[in-house]
Design a protein around this motif. Structure first.
Motif, PDB file in Angstrom:
ATOM      1  N   GLY A  56       0.856  -1.219  -0.113  1.00 50.13           N
ATOM      2  CA  GLY A  56      -0.028  -0.272  -0.025  1.00 50.13           C
ATOM      3  C   GLY A  56       0.927   1.380  -0.001  1.00 50.13           C
ATOM      4  N   GLY A  57       0.440   2.442  -0.395  1.00 50.77           N
ATOM      5  CA  GLY A  57       1.042   3.554  -0.503  1.00 50.77           C
ATOM      6  C   GLY A  57       2.247   3.342  -1.050  1.00 50.77           C
ATOM      7  N   GLY A  58       2.262   2.532  -2.583  1.00 52.00           N
ATOM      8  CA  GLY A  58       3.628   2.553  -3.126  1.00 52.00           C
ATOM      9  C   GLY A  58       4.825   1.945  -2.600  1.00 52.00           C
ATOM     10  N   GLN A  59       4.356   0.879  -1.442  1.00 56.47           N
ATOM     11  CA  GLN A  59       5.729   0.259  -0.826  1.00 56.47           C
ATOM     12  C   GLN A  59       5.242  -1.055  -0.387  1.00 56.47           C
ATOM     13  OE1 GLN A  59       6.880   2.989   2.330  1.00 56.47           O
ATOM     14  NE2 GLN A  59       4.982   4.103   1.608  1.00 56.47           N
ATOM     15  N   THR A  60       5.864  -1.908  -0.123  1.00 55.19           N
ATOM     16  CA  THR A  60       5.775  -3.033   0.451  1.00 55.19           C
ATOM     17  C   THR A  60       6.441  -3.505   1.909  1.00 55.19           C
ATOM     18  OG1 THR A  60       5.387  -4.236  -1.713  1.00 55.19           O
ATOM     19  CG2 THR A  60       6.049  -5.727   0.137  1.00 55.19           C
ATOM     20  N   LEU A  61       5.781  -4.071   2.720  1.00 53.02           N
ATOM     21  CA  LEU A  61       6.499  -4.378   4.117  1.00 53.02           C
ATOM     22  C   LEU A  61       6.220  -5.800   4.229  1.00 53.02           C
ATOM     23  CD1 LEU A  61       5.299  -1.329   4.458  1.00 53.02           C
ATOM     24  CD2 LEU A  61       6.275  -1.741   6.886  1.00 53.02           C
ATOM     25  N   VAL A  62       7.106  -6.576   4.548  1.00 50.70           N
ATOM     26  CA  VAL A  62       6.965  -8.080   4.937  1.00 50.70           C
ATOM     27  C   VAL A  62       7.340  -8.358   6.404  1.00 50.70           C
ATOM     28  CG1 VAL A  62       7.569 -10.439   4.303  1.00 50.70           C
ATOM     29  CG2 VAL A  62       7.470  -8.791   2.599  1.00 50.70           C
ATOM     30  N   PHE A  63       6.360  -9.083   6.841  1.00 54.93           N
ATOM     31  CA  PHE A  63       6.640  -9.376   8.518  1.00 54.93           C
ATOM     32  C   PHE A  63       6.661 -10.661   8.411  1.00 54.93           C
ATOM     33  CE2 PHE A  63       3.652  -5.609   8.102  1.00 54.93           C
ATOM     34  CZ  PHE A  63       4.588  -4.733   8.976  1.00 54.93           C
ATOM     35  N   ALA A  64       7.567 -11.050   9.581  1.00 58.82           N
ATOM     36  CA  ALA A  64       7.731 -12.504   9.935  1.00 58.82           C
ATOM     37  C   ALA A  64       7.687 -12.757  11.350  1.00 58.82           C
ATOM     38  CB  ALA A  64       8.866 -13.135   9.238  1.00 58.82           C
ATOM     39  N   ASP A 109      -1.751   4.615   3.378  1.00 60.42           N
ATOM     40  CA  ASP A 109      -2.715   5.387   2.672  1.00 60.42           C
ATOM     41  C   ASP A 109      -2.050   5.600   1.301  1.00 60.42           C
ATOM     42  OD1 ASP A 109      -3.769   8.028   1.615  1.00 60.42           O
ATOM     43  OD2 ASP A 109      -4.181   8.424   3.530  1.00 60.42           O
ATOM     44  N   ALA A 110      -3.061   4.891   0.167  1.00 60.02           N
ATOM     45  CA  ALA A 110      -2.683   4.658  -1.000  1.00 60.02           C
ATOM     46  C   ALA A 110      -2.317   6.240  -1.712  1.00 60.02           C
ATOM     47  CB  ALA A 110      -3.764   4.056  -1.844  1.00 60.02           C
ATOM     48  N   ARG A 111      -3.309   7.053  -1.400  1.00 66.82           N
ATOM     49  CA  ARG A 111      -3.110   8.497  -2.045  1.00 66.82           C
ATOM     50  C   ARG A 111      -1.683   9.139  -1.651  1.00 66.82           C
ATOM     51  NH1 ARG A 111      -3.148  12.551  -4.741  1.00 66.82           N
ATOM     52  NH2 ARG A 111      -3.474  14.648  -3.660  1.00 66.82           N
ATOM     53  N   THR A 112      -1.456   9.091  -0.296  1.00 64.38           N
ATOM     54  CA  THR A 112      -0.598  10.016   0.131  1.00 64.38           C
ATOM     55  C   THR A 112       0.802   9.121   0.071  1.00 64.38           C
ATOM     56  OG1 THR A 112      -0.928   9.314   2.418  1.00 64.38           O
ATOM     57  CG2 THR A 112      -2.290  11.310   1.674  1.00 64.38           C
ATOM     58  N   ARG A 113       0.758   7.937   0.331  1.00 62.69           N
ATOM     59  CA  ARG A 113       2.127   7.101   0.309  1.00 62.69           C
ATOM     60  C   ARG A 113       2.601   7.034   1.582  1.00 62.69           C
ATOM     61  NH1 ARG A 113       5.930   7.823  -2.120  1.00 62.69           N
ATOM     62  NH2 ARG A 113       5.898   9.876  -2.937  1.00 62.69           N
ATOM     63  N   MET A 114       1.746   7.157   2.751  1.00 59.78           N
ATOM     64  CA  MET A 114       2.044   7.346   4.086  1.00 59.78           C
ATOM     65  C   MET A 114       1.734   6.062   4.811  1.00 59.78           C
ATOM     66  SD  MET A 114       4.005   8.968   5.885  1.00 59.78           S
ATOM     67  CE  MET A 114       3.934  10.507   5.032  1.00 59.78           C
ATOM     68  N   LEU A 115       2.365   5.476   5.716  1.00 62.19           N
ATOM     69  CA  LEU A 115       2.099   4.383   6.506  1.00 62.19           C
ATOM     70  C   LEU A 115       1.967   5.260   7.943  1.00 62.19           C
ATOM     71  CD1 LEU A 115       4.549   1.707   5.418  1.00 62.19           C
ATOM     72  CD2 LEU A 115       2.294   1.408   5.864  1.00 62.19           C
ATOM     73  N   THR A 116       1.002   4.886   8.884  1.00 61.50           N
ATOM     74  CA  THR A 116       0.986   5.081  10.010  1.00 61.50           C
ATOM     75  C   THR A 116       0.964   3.850  10.895  1.00 61.50           C
ATOM     76  OG1 THR A 116      -0.523   6.914   9.181  1.00 61.50           O
ATOM     77  CG2 THR A 116      -0.566   6.519  11.524  1.00 61.50           C
ATOM     78  N   CYS A 117       2.088   3.967  11.989  1.00 71.47           N
ATOM     79  CA  CYS A 117       2.123   2.821  12.512  1.00 71.47           C
ATOM     80  C   CYS A 117       2.051   3.499  14.176  1.00 71.47           C
ATOM     81  CB  CYS A 117       3.484   2.524  12.569  1.00 71.47           C
ATOM     82  SG  CYS A 117       4.427   2.649  11.001  1.00 71.47           S
ATOM     83  N   ARG A 118       1.626   2.553  15.125  1.00 74.62           N
ATOM     84  CA  ARG A 118       1.289   2.973  16.292  1.00 74.62           C
ATOM     85  C   ARG A 118       1.501   1.624  17.427  1.00 74.62           C
ATOM     86  NH1 ARG A 118      -1.891   6.877  18.887  1.00 74.62           N
ATOM     87  NH2 ARG A 118      -3.021   7.353  16.980  1.00 74.62           N
ATOM     88  N   THR A 119       1.883   1.644  18.544  1.00 73.49           N
ATOM     89  CA  THR A 119       2.062   0.601  19.350  1.00 73.49           C
ATOM     90  C   THR A 119       1.219   0.932  20.663  1.00 73.49           C
ATOM     91  OG1 THR A 119       4.345   0.389  18.886  1.00 73.49           O
ATOM     92  CG2 THR A 119       3.754  -0.803  20.932  1.00 73.49           C
ATOM     93  N   VAL A 120       0.582  -0.148  21.193  1.00 74.73           N
ATOM     94  CA  VAL A 120      -0.274   0.231  22.262  1.00 74.73           C
ATOM     95  C   VAL A 120       0.083  -0.836  23.518  1.00 74.73           C
ATOM     96  CG1 VAL A 120      -2.679   0.126  23.227  1.00 74.73           C
ATOM     97  CG2 VAL A 120      -1.988   1.140  20.895  1.00 74.73           C
TER      98      VAL A 120
END
Ligand code: DGJ
Length: 702
Positions: free
Chosen positions: A9-17, A122-133
């Motif tokens: 999404g947002g022009g990028q890929t993340l892979v988690f393992a 966010d596909a349009r802004t190419r931003m990833l929003t991350c948060r820890t709780v």
């Protein structure tokens, strides 16, 4: 068994393992082909082990754990109520996908802890929003909670974070990656001019316009901590969170602020545009998005504390004739505020200066066709004020603390303090047609407390609900509180107290790595700048302000007829173009000449652009070097025109094409060769306007 997931999404890929514990981000970068299976990537990403180390690399997870022998900084530092360190061993319990994101929940059942990591693209802004709780089933004390921890690229030699000072905000600091930690921490209780919470990681060879880069911004106003660490095994991690030990009270729920991250394959500009768009379109909520940004007049550098109704009316009339559309009455209208030693907290109109209240001035401003804005500094109190005399216990810090600008800070975590401030501000906003508040914050806290920032947010949120039509400007001695946390509650930042156009050009150029033009205030200051002593022409002052949300802050009575004519013309240009420039992408150009600071503002639809090329000092070489443009369609043709903004005098005696009229060129030539500008004096700006020429083959038949 390794589990793996990918987020596109947002022009990028993340892979988690994950091998059963907290997942790690094992890939973050350009979008991978759909056929790339995350499981296979996890398998391919296993690093070798060698002598003198554990039998496997402890995971660089979304919150690296000391309990798993992670050799670097942990993502969580937690204590029991008695101060005993808690060392959780988290197990992955669930993951959840949404349309645009993914979340992972992990728990330590023995300690009664759950930690959740969320990512939203966010596909349009190419931003990833991350948060820890973090949630605990018993009271615990938090020292440090990192937002989701991400790996830093291996193909990078340097990182760029930000230093700064009053009148010198947003100074990029490039440092080399090496073993160990680069740590930035704002312990002043606000994001601060010295500690903008941002980081850029350019990969090898990246420039403004080319190459690969990553960028981070922590959206919190109460002071942040950044850790960029290279481990002995070569891996690199980036952590962002609230400044350490700023959660004073024990609790059962803690959360990081949102961490905004993005990846670009178009240089630093790719990251900058993602932040500009995300802040403008997703963070800032304008009361009336359709309303054009009004040209401001601000009274500070013309009258300071010397408020005289007749003079202010005269200034307002002159400002309106120059093109101002909003008049902001700055500090000095309340209590007995004749200088900065008194009256903060006493938010009632000074009857000595305004015997009939603010109404006569506001009515005059309205009659001149402008709206009215007013300055407050709500979180502060002067020891010499009625408020302090009534409630000396409402302040933060010890009695013998060092004051800042002769003032103390109110404890915003207390409901009665917020209620008092709400009532005082609401009384003024209810009594008058005021559509703008300049919200100042002119000293650091005696010590940083997260509750202080939350208290301020709560007051702002309450006021915004009660007065939804009022715009708010975040000011803190200029740019001392600029971040996505405050911008979620405000609508403009006062970028700097420096109205020196040359300094401002540099500050706003670097701030554009994160900030869109529509929220970045920029004012035409006095002829002789009050903070630098430098005297600059009106043209360079006006064209500098016209690059962002434009305003004036000089005493208009000082203007010569020639200066007024120039200012009126530039202001008219700004008004004629704001419908697209205030939504344009600000692209920093790779100027081949260090004497030229240049940016290109590109319309959202790519149909037009304007280039501001400032000659900030004399060049080393004789003739101007070509200035390469960016983000154009190589196959398209553009018509280019130079505005008559800098008088080169006898310096320019040749005939570069731009001097003699319209130039037409392909996007390819403009980007790979660049424009020849005429010679010019230092301290001048060329303004170049470009239009994409419609392709006759693609034009609709008439
Ligand atoms: C600091 C701000 O940055 C200035 O613009 C002005 O509002 C003063 N405070 C007023 O005290």
């Amino acid at each position: 068994m390794t589990q793996a997931w990918r987020l596109d999404g947002g022009g990028q890929t993340l892979v988690f393992a994950s091998d059963g514990g907290i997942p790690s981000c094992i890939y973050w970068g350009a979008t991978l082909p759909a056929a790339d299976d995350p499981q296979a990537i996890a398998w391919a990403s296993v690093m070798d082990v060698t002598g003198g180390m554990l039998d496997a690399h402890p995971p660089l997870s979304l919150s690296p754990e000391a309990s798993r022998s992670f050799p670097g900084q942990p993502g969580l530092v937690l204590r029991a109520l008695d101060g005993t360190p808690l060392l959780p061993v988290f197990r992955l319990v669930s993951h959840h996908r949404s349309d645009s994101g993914i979340a992972f929940a992990c728990s330590d059942a023995a300690l009664g802890l759950t930690i959740t990591f969320t990512f939203d693209a966010d596909a349009r802004t190419r931003m990833l929003t991350c948060r820890t709780v973090l949630v605990s089933d018993r009271l615990v004390r938090l020292g440090w909670l990192a937002a989701p921890v991400l790996p830093a690229p291996q193909q990078a030699r340097e990182m760029i974070d930000f230093a700064g000072r009053w009148c010198g905000e947003f100074q990029p600091v490039a440092s080399q990656w090496s073993a160990g930690i680069r740590l930035r921490e704002s312990r002043t209780g606000r994001s601060g001019p010295a500690d903008f919470p941002g980081l850029i990681l350019p990969c090898l060879g990246a420039t403004n316009c080319h190459g690969e880069a990553f960028a981070f911004h922590y959206g919190w106003s109460g002071g942040h901590r950044m850790v960029a660490e290279e481990l002995a095994d070569g891996r690199r991690q980036i952590q962002f969170g609230h400044a350490v030990d700023t959660e004073i009270a024990p609790g059962t729920r803690f959360e990081s602020a949102p961490l905004y991250v993005t990846h670009s394959t178009t240089g630093l500009n790719g990251c900058a545009v993602a932040f500009q768009r995300h802040i403008r379109d997703r963070i800032v909520a304008m009361p009336d998005p359709a309303r054009p940004r009004p040209v401001h007049y601000n009274s500070w550098e013309s009258v300071y504390f010397r408020h005289d109704l007749t003079v202010l009316k005269d200034i307002a009339t002159r400002a309106a004739r120059l093109g101002a559309e909003r008049f902001v009455l700055d500090d000095g209208w309340f209590g007995q505020r004749d200088d900065d030693r008194t009256s903060l907290g006493d938010w009632t109109v000074d009857a000595r200066k305004y015997p009939d209240g603010l109404a006569p001035l506001i009515e005059h401003v309205h009659a001149e066709g402008m709206s009215f804005g007013l300055w407050f500094e709500p979180e502060m109190v002067s020891p010499d004020s009625d408020l302090y005399r009534a409630h000396p216990d409402w302040t933060l810090g010890p009695d013998d603390q060092t004051l800042g600008r002769h003032q103390m800070v109110l404890d915003m975590s207390r409901a009665e303090v917020r209620d008092h401030l709400y009532a005082a501000i609401a009384a003024i906003l209810s009594a008058h047609a005021i559509d703008y508040v300049k919200w100042d914050h002119n000293r650091v806290l005696p010590a940083p407390y997260a509750d202080q920032a939350r208290g301020t947010y709560a007051l702002l949120d309450r006021l915004r609900v009660a007065f939804p039509g009022v715009e708010i400007e975040s000011c803190a001695s200029g740019g001392g509180r600029i971040d996505a946390g405050i911008l979620a509650r405000t609508h403009r930042v006062w970028l700097s107290d420096s109205n020196d156009a040359l300094e401002r050009l540099r500050i706003q150029h670097d701030a554009a790595l994160f900030l869109p033009g529509s929220v970045t205030g920029s004012h035409v200051g006095p002829r002789r700048c009050h903070t630098s002593g430098r005297t600059l022409d009106m043209a360079v002052r006006a064209w500098t302000a016209a690059q962002r949300h434009m305003g004036f802050e000089m005493d208009p009575r000082e203007l010569t007829e020639e200066e007024a004519t120039t200012l009126r013309a530039v202001t008219q240009w700004w008004k004629d173009n704001r419908h697209w420039t205030m939504r344009a992408d600000i692209l920093r150009l790779d100027s081949a000449d260090p004497a030229v600071l240049a940016e290109q503002q590109m319309a959202e639809d790519g149909s037009r652009f304007v280039v501001f090329a400032a000659k900030v000092m004399a060049s080393a070489q004789i003739a101007p070097r070509p200035l390469r443009l960016t983000a154009l369609d190589p196959a398209a043709r553009y018509s280019i025109a130079l505005r008559d903004t800098a008088d080169p005098g006898r310096l320019s005696r040749g005939a570069p094409a731009l001097k003699s009229g319209l130039l037409e060129a392909s996007g390819a030539w403009l980007m790979s060769h660049g424009l020849y500008l005429p010679c010019s004096f230092p301290e001048t700006i060329w303004v170049v306007e470009g239009q994409r020429i419609a392709d006759p083959c693609t034009e609709a038949p008439t």
